[in-house]
Design a protein around this motif. Structure first.
Motif, short mmCIF file in Angstrom:
data_model
loop_
_atom_site.label_atom_id
_atom_site.label_comp_id
_atom_site.label_asym_id
_atom_site.label_seq_id
_atom_site.Cartn_x
_atom_site.Cartn_y
_atom_site.Cartn_z
N GLU A 26 23.91 -10.73 -19.19
CA GLU A 26 22.97 -10.00 -18.33
C GLU A 26 23.37 -10.11 -16.86
O GLU A 26 23.13 -9.19 -16.08
N ALA A 27 23.94 -11.23 -16.50
CA ALA A 27 24.28 -11.46 -15.10
C ALA A 27 25.39 -10.55 -14.60
O ALA A 27 25.54 -10.35 -13.39
N VAL A 28 26.17 -9.98 -15.53
CA VAL A 28 27.35 -9.20 -15.11
C VAL A 28 27.39 -7.79 -15.67
O VAL A 28 28.16 -6.95 -15.19
N ALA A 29 26.58 -7.49 -16.69
CA ALA A 29 26.59 -6.16 -17.31
C ALA A 29 25.37 -5.36 -16.88
O ALA A 29 24.37 -5.91 -16.42
N ASP A 30 25.46 -4.05 -17.04
CA ASP A 30 24.34 -3.17 -16.71
C ASP A 30 23.37 -3.04 -17.88
O ASP A 30 22.18 -2.84 -17.68
N GLN A 31 23.91 -3.13 -19.09
CA GLN A 31 23.09 -3.07 -20.29
C GLN A 31 23.67 -4.03 -21.32
O GLN A 31 24.85 -4.38 -21.28
N ILE A 32 22.82 -4.42 -22.27
CA ILE A 32 23.22 -5.28 -23.38
C ILE A 32 22.97 -4.53 -24.68
O ILE A 32 21.92 -3.91 -24.86
N LEU A 33 23.93 -4.61 -25.60
CA LEU A 33 23.75 -4.06 -26.94
C LEU A 33 23.70 -5.21 -27.91
O LEU A 33 24.63 -6.02 -27.98
N LEU A 34 22.59 -5.32 -28.64
CA LEU A 34 22.43 -6.38 -29.63
C LEU A 34 22.78 -5.83 -30.99
O LEU A 34 22.09 -4.97 -31.53
N ASP A 35 23.88 -6.34 -31.55
CA ASP A 35 24.41 -5.84 -32.81
C ASP A 35 24.49 -6.98 -33.81
O ASP A 35 24.52 -8.15 -33.43
N ALA A 36 24.54 -6.63 -35.08
CA ALA A 36 24.75 -7.66 -36.09
C ALA A 36 26.14 -8.25 -35.94
O ALA A 36 27.12 -7.52 -35.79
N GLN A 80 11.85 -10.23 -24.21
CA GLN A 80 12.16 -9.29 -23.14
C GLN A 80 13.32 -9.85 -22.33
O GLN A 80 13.47 -11.06 -22.20
N TRP A 81 14.12 -8.92 -21.82
CA TRP A 81 15.25 -9.31 -20.98
C TRP A 81 15.21 -8.51 -19.69
O TRP A 81 14.56 -7.46 -19.60
N ALA A 82 15.91 -9.03 -18.69
CA ALA A 82 15.86 -8.40 -17.37
C ALA A 82 16.59 -7.06 -17.35
O ALA A 82 16.20 -6.15 -16.62
N LYS A 83 17.66 -6.94 -18.15
CA LYS A 83 18.46 -5.72 -18.16
C LYS A 83 18.06 -4.84 -19.35
O LYS A 83 17.59 -5.33 -20.37
N PRO A 84 18.27 -3.53 -19.23
CA PRO A 84 18.04 -2.66 -20.39
C PRO A 84 18.89 -3.11 -21.57
O PRO A 84 20.02 -3.57 -21.39
N TRP A 85 18.35 -2.99 -22.77
CA TRP A 85 19.08 -3.40 -23.95
C TRP A 85 18.91 -2.38 -25.06
O TRP A 85 17.97 -1.59 -25.07
N MET A 86 19.84 -2.42 -25.98
CA MET A 86 19.89 -1.45 -27.06
C MET A 86 20.05 -2.20 -28.38
O MET A 86 20.79 -3.17 -28.46
N LEU A 87 19.34 -1.75 -29.41
CA LEU A 87 19.42 -2.37 -30.73
C LEU A 87 20.41 -1.60 -31.61
O LEU A 87 20.36 -0.37 -31.68
N ALA A 88 21.28 -2.33 -32.29
CA ALA A 88 22.26 -1.73 -33.19
C ALA A 88 22.39 -2.59 -34.43
O ALA A 88 21.87 -3.70 -34.50
#
Length: 222
Positions: free
Chosen positions: A133-143, A168-176
């Protein structure tokens, strides 16, 4: 830093990324269904891999407002230079074992938003999210890919969504991971995800997208 308008829907609407697009028909189906992100895979081991020229030809036809995402796995600067120079992209998705330092380096070098994939299999995998989160604009949570699997994602596997329920996280995140038209609504309900990513779940065979399944997925995600 380059920015891109990606929210074309109603406030609070779930945003969908269709990944692994390989043909003009795939792209048209995803855009027509209302996808906000289109994913192009640059990883030779994947059945969804594109040559740079193919991706360029697909990307230049996409109307503004739909984010074009390049998925790469531990790509070198030379590989990224070639991709970014040829194809009109809006975001880089790093789906390998890139360190936080490497993520920051890529983000600074190319001036594009970066989404970092984090593999999840158990609660012990979650602390890594804060590091990225400290370095990326978004996070993708994948299996997390099983040991010995050639692909870091796109394996049609889901992780235990209860692991991230109500988080909840500070950056936008996506579920995959393992999402399909049949389970995406439940995944959204359990996790509170406002963004979801699908690849194999809208295919009739590995790397072959199904327009009807794409439309069904978008409808279910809404």
């Amino acid at each position: 830093m380059t920015t891109v308008a990606i929210d074309r829907g109603a406030p609070g609407a779930v945003r969908v990324k269709i990944c692994g697009l390989r043909t003009a028909e795939d792209v048209s189906a995803a855009v027509a269904a209302g996808a906000r992100y289109l994913g192009f895979v640059f990883f030779a081991k994947s059945p969804r891999h594109l040559e740079i020229a193919q991706a360029r030809d697909l990307a230049i036809e996409v109307a503004p407002g739909v984010a074009k995402v390049a998925l790469v796995v531990n790509a070198t600067d030379a590989e990224l230079d070639a991709i970014c120079a040829a194809a009109p992209l809006d975001m880089l998705q790093l789906h390998g074992s890139e360190t936080p330092a490497r993520v920051a380096e890529i983000r600074a070098r190319y001036g594009l938003p970066v989404m970092k994939a984090v593999g999840v299999a158990e609660a012990g995998d979650l602390p890594k999210i804060a590091e990225y989160e400290a370095v990326a604009d978004q996070i993708l949570l994948d299996a997390k890919a099983p040991k010995g699997t050639a692909l870091p994602g796109g394996n049609g596997l889901a992780f235990d969504w209860q692991l991230i329920a109500d988080r909840q996280w500070a950056k936008p995140w996506m579920l995959a991971g393992g999402l399909t038209p049949d389970n995406v609504a439940e995944a959204i309900r359990l996790t509170g995800a406002r963004q979801v990513d699908v690849s194999s779940g809208v295919e009739s065979a590995p790397g072959v997208k199904d327009g009807d399944r794409i439309h069904a997925f978008l409808a279910a995600a809404r």
